[in-house]
Design an enzyme around this catalytic site. Structure first.
Site, mmCIF file in Angstrom:
data_model
loop_
_atom_site.group_PDB
_atom_site.id
_atom_site.type_symbol
_atom_site.label_atom_id
_atom_site.label_comp_id
_atom_site.label_asym_id
_atom_site.label_seq_id
_atom_site.Cartn_x
_atom_site.Cartn_y
_atom_site.Cartn_z
ATOM 1 N N ASP A 121 1.049 -1.152 -0.049
ATOM 2 C CA ASP A 121 -0.094 0.046 -0.037
ATOM 3 C C ASP A 121 0.888 1.242 -0.077
ATOM 4 O OD1 ASP A 121 1.020 -0.375 2.677
ATOM 5 O OD2 ASP A 121 -0.881 -0.457 3.587
ATOM 6 N N ASP A 150 -7.524 -1.959 14.342
ATOM 7 C CA ASP A 150 -8.994 -1.966 13.912
ATOM 8 C C ASP A 150 -9.253 -3.393 12.824
ATOM 9 O OD1 ASP A 150 -7.889 -1.175 11.506
ATOM 10 O OD2 ASP A 150 -9.328 0.786 11.450
ATOM 11 N N HIS A 169 -7.634 -4.128 10.313
ATOM 12 C CA HIS A 169 -7.204 -3.838 8.668
ATOM 13 C C HIS A 169 -5.976 -4.572 8.511
ATOM 14 C CE1 HIS A 169 -4.783 0.007 9.897
ATOM 15 N NE2 HIS A 169 -3.901 -0.634 9.163
ATOM 16 N N GLU A 215 -9.919 -1.035 5.267
ATOM 17 C CA GLU A 215 -10.305 -0.995 6.666
ATOM 18 C C GLU A 215 -11.619 -1.532 6.878
ATOM 19 O OE1 GLU A 215 -8.795 0.635 9.019
ATOM 20 O OE2 GLU A 215 -7.789 2.643 8.283
HETATM 21 C C1 GLP Z 1 -0.403 0.545 8.783
HETATM 22 C C2 GLP Z 1 -0.172 -0.522 7.278
HETATM 23 C C3 GLP Z 1 -0.472 -1.756 7.313
HETATM 24 C C4 GLP Z 1 0.304 -2.260 8.818
HETATM 25 C C5 GLP Z 1 -0.714 -1.747 9.955
HETATM 26 C C6 GLP Z 1 0.154 -1.914 11.306
HETATM 27 O O1 GLP Z 1 -1.567 1.396 8.583
HETATM 28 N N1 GLP Z 1 -1.054 0.265 6.026
HETATM 29 O O2 GLP Z 1 -0.022 -2.528 6.341
HETATM 30 O O3 GLP Z 1 0.217 -3.654 9.106
HETATM 31 O O4 GLP Z 1 -0.974 -0.332 9.888
HETATM 32 O O5 GLP Z 1 1.231 -1.204 11.588
HETATM 33 P P1 GLP Z 1 2.440 -1.319 12.836
HETATM 34 O O6 GLP Z 1 2.909 -2.552 12.092
HETATM 35 O O7 GLP Z 1 3.308 -0.334 12.579
HETATM 36 O O8 GLP Z 1 1.579 -1.651 13.813
#
Ligand code: GLP
Length: 259
Positions: free
Chosen positions: A67, A136, A138, A143
């Site tokens: 993404d 949440d 995702h 989302e």
């Molecule tokens: C982000 C990314 C995701 C990631 C998630 C968790 O917003 N778009 O790909 O897995 O949120 O992030 P983190 O690993 O920093 O907790």
């Protein structure tokens, strides 16, 4: 879905890196699906170490990231294209041009998203997809409420996600973009193997839903229950709300014994 409750970030990195090493020993030109965020960093650290030790080469590999925020300056350090280069791909030996990221600068974002989706298929599909999970529920930036069969698209971030990610933007939620181009859930589900990594109490509820909840777009990650080859690597805190924790421990111990 196999759940491994592991004692440390180092161990999570090692177990995930073992999967990559096994894959590359069988298919040196594998296609890797790379996630950003903090969760996969122990894996990238371990892969870099094994590369430096001469155990692993990515010279024949290609990669697709999940993404990208829409609207950040090209040089912004939190642009996922910059993040993944800094934290992983520039520190190993991917060939020039082998790491692909969604084009949030496309003139027409919908066409850019469709082109990215098509490019993954044209490359032969992802062999090994790394995922984190949002608090949440995702995955990538799919989302709650997202279609469980979505393809790469531009979506809005929830306030929860923007709050969670504000730590990367001077703690200021207003600096966190509101939109992102993301692989869809249907796109992610086409990967041949998936490893999801989660650590910390903040992920415990999402992990419980992922592993033990019903499949629903309320918790988008639950679609992974429909995939045949998913490993969930978590620490004790992320596992803290699981009902069948002891079952997963026994099951993982047996898996390790027989593999
Ligand atoms: C982000 C990314 C995701 C990631 C998630 C968790 O917003 N778009 O790909 O897995 O949120 O992030 P983190 O690993 O920093 O907790």
């Amino acid at each position: 879905m196999k759940v491994a409750i592991l004692p440390s970030n180092e161990k999570i990195g090692e177990v995930a890196a073992d999967f990559v090493e096994t894959l590359l020993s069988e298919k040196s030109n594998a296609i890797l699906g790379l996630a950003t965020g903090s969760s996969p960093l122990p894996l990238y650290k371990e892969l870099i170490a094994r590369h430096k030790a001469g155990r692993l080469s990515f010279a024949n590999c290609r990669a697709f990231t999940l993404d990208e925020y829409v609207g950040l300056d090209p040089e912004h350090p939190e642009r996922y294209a910059n993040f993944i280069r800094r934290e992983f791909t520039d520190q190993v030996d991917f060939p020039e041009g082998a790491v692909n990221t969604p084009n949030d600068k496309a003139e027409n974002l919908n066409e850019g998203a469709a082109a990215y989706d098509a490019s993954i298929r044209e490359a032969g599909g992802v062999d090994f997809q790394i995922l984190g999970i949002g608090s949440d529920g995702h995955i990538a930036f799919n989302e709650p409420g997202e279609s469980l069969t979505s393809r790469t698209h531009v979506g809005f971030l929830t306030d929860q996600t923007r709050e969670d990610n504000a730590r990367f933007f001077d703690g200021d939620i207003t600096k966190v973009p509101t939109r992102a181009m993301t692989q869809g859930l249907g796109t992610i589900m086409e990967a041949r193997q998936i490893v999801l990594i989660a650590q910390g109490k903040g992920k415990a509820r999402a992990v419980r839903e992922l592993v033990e909840g019903g499949v629903s777009s309320r918790w988008p990650a639950t679609i992974l229950q429909m995939h045949q080859n998913v490993f969930v690597l978590i620490d004790e805190d992320a596992a803290s709300e699981l009902e069948l924790k002891e079952h997963y421990r026994e099951d993982w111990a047996k898996y390790v014994e027989f593999n």
